[in-house]
Design a protein around this motif. Structure first.
Motif, PDB file in Angstrom:
ATOM      1  N   PRO A 161      92.131  24.913 114.622  1.00 36.26           N
ATOM      2  CA  PRO A 161      92.453  22.962 114.171  1.00 36.26           C
ATOM      3  C   PRO A 161      92.371  22.836 113.318  1.00 36.26           C
ATOM      4  O   PRO A 161      91.332  22.905 111.512  1.00 36.26           O
ATOM      5  N   GLY A 203     100.814  26.372 121.236  1.00 35.54           N
ATOM      6  CA  GLY A 203     102.453  26.123 121.210  1.00 35.54           C
ATOM      7  C   GLY A 203     103.285  26.228 120.262  1.00 35.54           C
ATOM      8  O   GLY A 203     104.276  26.358 120.276  1.00 35.54           O
ATOM      9  N   GLN A 222      87.661  30.650 121.326  1.00 39.48           N
ATOM     10  CA  GLN A 222      87.284  29.454 121.323  1.00 39.48           C
ATOM     11  C   GLN A 222      85.814  29.584 120.998  1.00 39.48           C
ATOM     12  O   GLN A 222      84.848  29.737 121.565  1.00 39.48           O
ATOM     13  N   SER A 236      97.483  14.305 110.804  1.00 37.85           N
ATOM     14  CA  SER A 236      97.165  15.153 110.260  1.00 37.85           C
ATOM     15  C   SER A 236      97.101  15.021 108.373  1.00 37.85           C
ATOM     16  O   SER A 236      98.134  15.615 107.554  1.00 37.85           O
ATOM     17  N   GLY A 242      90.249  28.120 118.240  1.00 33.66           N
ATOM     18  CA  GLY A 242      89.840  26.077 119.203  1.00 33.66           C
ATOM     19  C   GLY A 242      88.452  26.287 118.691  1.00 33.66           C
ATOM     20  O   GLY A 242      87.396  27.345 118.780  1.00 33.66           O
ATOM     21  N   ASP A 276      84.999  24.188 120.027  1.00 33.12           N
ATOM     22  CA  ASP A 276      84.619  23.196 121.429  1.00 33.12           C
ATOM     23  C   ASP A 276      82.901  23.352 120.465  1.00 33.12           C
ATOM     24  O   ASP A 276      81.902  23.794 120.900  1.00 33.12           O
ATOM     25  N   GLU A 296      97.392  20.956 113.003  1.00 32.28           N
ATOM     26  CA  GLU A 296      96.984  18.839 113.237  1.00 32.28           C
ATOM     27  C   GLU A 296      97.992  18.681 114.144  1.00 32.28           C
ATOM     28  O   GLU A 296      99.383  19.124 113.896  1.00 32.28           O
ATOM     29  N   PRO A 297      97.872  17.510 114.792  1.00 34.46           N
ATOM     30  CA  PRO A 297      98.097  17.155 115.872  1.00 34.46           C
ATOM     31  C   PRO A 297      99.311  16.283 114.811  1.00 34.46           C
ATOM     32  O   PRO A 297      98.719  15.467 114.160  1.00 34.46           O
ATOM     33  N   PRO A 302     101.824  19.616 119.144  1.00 37.59           N
ATOM     34  CA  PRO A 302     101.140  19.042 119.756  1.00 37.59           C
ATOM     35  C   PRO A 302      99.866  19.770 120.039  1.00 37.59           C
ATOM     36  O   PRO A 302      98.742  19.401 120.358  1.00 37.59           O
ATOM     37  N   ASP A 303      99.904  21.674 119.985  1.00 34.02           N
ATOM     38  CA  ASP A 303      98.554  22.104 120.416  1.00 34.02           C
ATOM     39  C   ASP A 303      99.407  23.104 119.716  1.00 34.02           C
ATOM     40  O   ASP A 303      99.994  23.483 118.980  1.00 34.02           O
ATOM     41  N   ALA A 304      97.716  23.826 118.441  1.00 31.76           N
ATOM     42  CA  ALA A 304      98.300  24.348 117.688  1.00 31.76           C
ATOM     43  C   ALA A 304      98.437  26.284 118.387  1.00 31.76           C
ATOM     44  O   ALA A 304      99.776  26.823 117.789  1.00 31.76           O
TER      45      ALA A 304
END
Length: 316
Positions: free
Chosen positions: A198, A269, A65, A231, A296, A298, A226-227, A265-267
């Motif tokens: 991301p 997964g 993160q 994207s 990720g 933050d 990307e979601p 939906p998430d990187a």
């Protein structure tokens, strides 16, 4: 057992094509020296996930993160330059105002917090009623309104989104991102073979790509996640530009250095689902020897606390 997650993978046909230098090494050395000198700053090492790695048939899997110092670093440099231009003493930052806006993927709370710690006002332009904490004066409007008002009022506009004629601040933000990425990579026991990052407006991904090349040896393969429905980077790579395209500098880097683009939906997964699907696994070059790092972002406003130390050290 890896839970199924819907994903879409696009292999970048321009991967490896030579291009321009977006983030010069001299700028990175300058950012690294300043940021690592901030008092109380503690990088976050990536966390190992051995059970997930085994389930996915990988040698290792780490989740990192990144709390980026990019905004605090860029604002500090911008403030120093503005005070020098006005021939004002370092102790008079209150005469300077920053402006920022929604609409290009910026974290307004991080910008406003860094501005407060530097002792300057921040005017945040928002369109959906969101309030970036208590560190900014909120005005109604978007990106274009913020730029126009900044020009009219003599405010300093801040955004990570680069465009023709506006590249210096985004480049400084990306160099700050790159420092955080370098710290995450240095904390790993062995360099990764694959890095998932991301997309967003592209700054962190481009900074990651640049730092991966600087490792020496075989460059790890970069997958930009990307979601679905948001994207723009994958869209640009596929030749279907979005209404809000990626930043100029970020895309100049990613159009040639991204190995693949992943929509999920998430990187984490998404890449695990890709690793479990035979054709995607082969396309990405994933096998039992692969070492995967999933990053990720933050944009932690607390990182901006170092901006105060930066100001005191660099402006006094």
């Amino acid at each position: 057992m890896i839970a199924p997650v819907p994903f879409r993978l696009f292999m970048n046909p321009r991967h490896g094509v030579p291009g321009v230098v977006v983030l010069p090494e001299s700028g990175f050395r300058r950012a690294s020296a300043e940021i690592r000198g901030w008092p109380g700053r503690l990088p976050r090492p990536p966390v190992a996930l051995p059970e997930l790695a085994q389930a996915a048939g990988l040698a290792s899997l780490h989740l990192g993160q990144v709390a980026s110092p990019g905004y605090a670093y860029a604002l500090s440099r911008l403030l120093r330059a503005e005070l020098a231009r006005r021939n004002m003493p370092a102790g008079a930052p209150g005469a300077v105002t920053f402006a920022c806006a929604q609409g290009r993927g910026d974290d307004l709370a991080a910008i406003a917090s860094a501005a407060r710690r530097l002792g300057v006002r921040c005017m945040a332009f928002v369109e959906d009623g969101a309030v970036p904490g208590n560190d900014a004066q909120v005005l109604r409007g978007g990106y274009e309104e913020a730029m126009r008002h900044a020009g009219q009022q003599g405010w300093l506009f801040v955004s990570a989104w680069a465009a023709a004629g506006y590249t210096e601040v985004p480049r400084d933000i990306m160099q700050g991102d790159r420092v955080a990425v370098s710290e995450a990579l240095a904390a790993l026991p062995v360099a990764p073979t694959h890095v998932v990052v991301p997309g967003g407006q592209g700054g962190l991904a481009a900074a990651t790509a640049t730092q991966l090349r600087a490792l020496g040896g075989a460059t790890p393969r970069l997958v930009v996640a990307e979601p679905a429905g948001a994207s723009p980077l994958m869209g640009e790579a596929e030749g279907r530009p979005a209404q809000a395209p990626p930043g100029l500098l970020a895309w100049q880097e990613l159009e040639r250095s991204a190995f693949a683009f992943l929509e999920a939906p998430d990187a984490l997964g998404g890449v695990l689902a890709a690793a479990a699907e035979a054709s995607s696994r082969v396309a990405l070059g994933l096998d039992a020897t692969s070492r995967l790092l999933v990053l990720g972002q933050d944009a932690d406003p607390a990182e901006g606390s170092a901006g105060q130390g930066s100001q005191q050290g660099g402006l006094a």
